[in-house]
Design a protein around this motif. Structure first.
Motif, short mmCIF file in Angstrom:
data_model
loop_
_atom_site.label_atom_id
_atom_site.label_comp_id
_atom_site.label_asym_id
_atom_site.label_seq_id
_atom_site.Cartn_x
_atom_site.Cartn_y
_atom_site.Cartn_z
N TYR A 144 -0.81 -23.10 -7.97
CA TYR A 144 -0.63 -21.67 -7.91
C TYR A 144 0.89 -21.44 -8.26
O TYR A 144 1.20 -20.46 -8.73
CB TYR A 144 -0.84 -20.97 -6.54
N GLN A 145 1.51 -22.26 -7.38
CA GLN A 145 2.99 -22.15 -7.63
C GLN A 145 3.48 -22.38 -8.97
O GLN A 145 4.57 -21.67 -9.74
CB GLN A 145 3.91 -22.93 -6.69
N LEU A 146 2.84 -23.52 -9.71
CA LEU A 146 3.19 -23.60 -11.26
C LEU A 146 2.80 -22.37 -12.01
O LEU A 146 3.55 -22.25 -13.05
CB LEU A 146 2.45 -25.11 -11.56
N VAL A 147 1.45 -21.76 -11.86
CA VAL A 147 1.28 -20.71 -12.63
C VAL A 147 2.26 -19.53 -12.31
O VAL A 147 2.46 -19.08 -13.27
CB VAL A 147 -0.21 -20.44 -12.18
N PHE A 176 6.16 -15.98 -14.48
CA PHE A 176 7.53 -15.27 -14.49
C PHE A 176 8.21 -15.73 -15.77
O PHE A 176 9.24 -14.81 -16.20
CB PHE A 176 8.45 -15.69 -13.34
N GLY A 177 8.17 -16.99 -16.31
CA GLY A 177 8.89 -17.49 -17.52
C GLY A 177 8.38 -16.54 -18.73
O GLY A 177 9.04 -16.48 -19.43
N LEU A 178 6.91 -16.37 -18.84
CA LEU A 178 6.57 -15.40 -19.83
C LEU A 178 6.98 -13.93 -19.69
O LEU A 178 7.08 -13.34 -20.97
CB LEU A 178 4.84 -15.51 -19.88
N LYS A 179 7.06 -13.51 -18.59
CA LYS A 179 7.53 -12.25 -18.51
C LYS A 179 9.25 -11.99 -18.59
O LYS A 179 9.72 -10.74 -18.50
CB LYS A 179 7.17 -11.45 -16.92
N ILE A 220 13.04 -19.40 -11.50
CA ILE A 220 13.84 -20.28 -10.49
C ILE A 220 13.48 -20.21 -9.13
O ILE A 220 13.53 -21.27 -8.47
CB ILE A 220 15.70 -20.10 -10.95
N VAL A 221 13.54 -19.00 -8.65
CA VAL A 221 13.40 -18.82 -7.09
C VAL A 221 11.76 -19.53 -6.82
O VAL A 221 11.79 -19.95 -5.66
CB VAL A 221 13.19 -17.51 -6.65
N ALA A 244 7.61 -24.75 -4.65
CA ALA A 244 6.95 -25.93 -5.31
C ALA A 244 7.38 -27.38 -4.97
O ALA A 244 6.69 -28.30 -5.15
CB ALA A 244 7.07 -25.59 -7.13
N VAL A 245 8.59 -27.16 -4.57
CA VAL A 245 9.19 -28.74 -4.15
C VAL A 245 9.12 -28.65 -2.68
O VAL A 245 8.67 -29.87 -2.33
CB VAL A 245 10.85 -28.58 -4.39
#
Length: 123
Positions: free
Chosen positions: A81-84, A89-92, A99-100, A105-106
């Protein structure tokens, strides 16, 4: 007509974990998916409660052995879910939000390691 509840567990767990994964991943993209997933699990809970009370007779107690499977898959689903969300957000073109989203995810696998360490200490 008593049937064993444990003979269906592997099939039920696989089906419902897939529904959970799809529901949690699409909850941000299409919020109505979360409502449908919630209704699905409410109906499943009611049906299983009635089945366990009236028709199924468990022949084996697992003694908490399912905890490892549920914990592990839940953590994997959260990371997916976090990677999606990072990709969304990268696509938007929302670089700051992407980045946040790296922080949870870590932190989530680190939390998994902490829970595994604490669980193994008591078992």
């Amino acid at each position: 007509m008593n049937q064993s509840c444990c003979c269906q567990t592997h099939r039920l767990f696989g089906e419902h974990s897939l529904v959970f994964l799809v529901g949690i991943v699409f909850s941000t993209i299409a919020p109505f998916a979360l409502v449908v997933t919630f209704i699905y699990f409410v109906i499943f809970w009611a049906v299983m409660k009635i089945n366990l009370a009236l028709s199924f007779t468990p022949i084996v107690e697992s003694g908490g052995e399912y905890w490892d499977y549920v914990r592990n898959r839940t953590i994997v689903y959260l990371v997916i879910y976090q990677l999606v969300m990072i990709g969304l957000f990268g696509l938007k073109e929302a670089a700051w939000e992407s980045i946040v989203c790296i922080v949870p995810a870590v932190v989530t696998p680190l939390f998994n390691h902490f829970i595994l360490y604490r669980y193994e200490a008591y078992s």
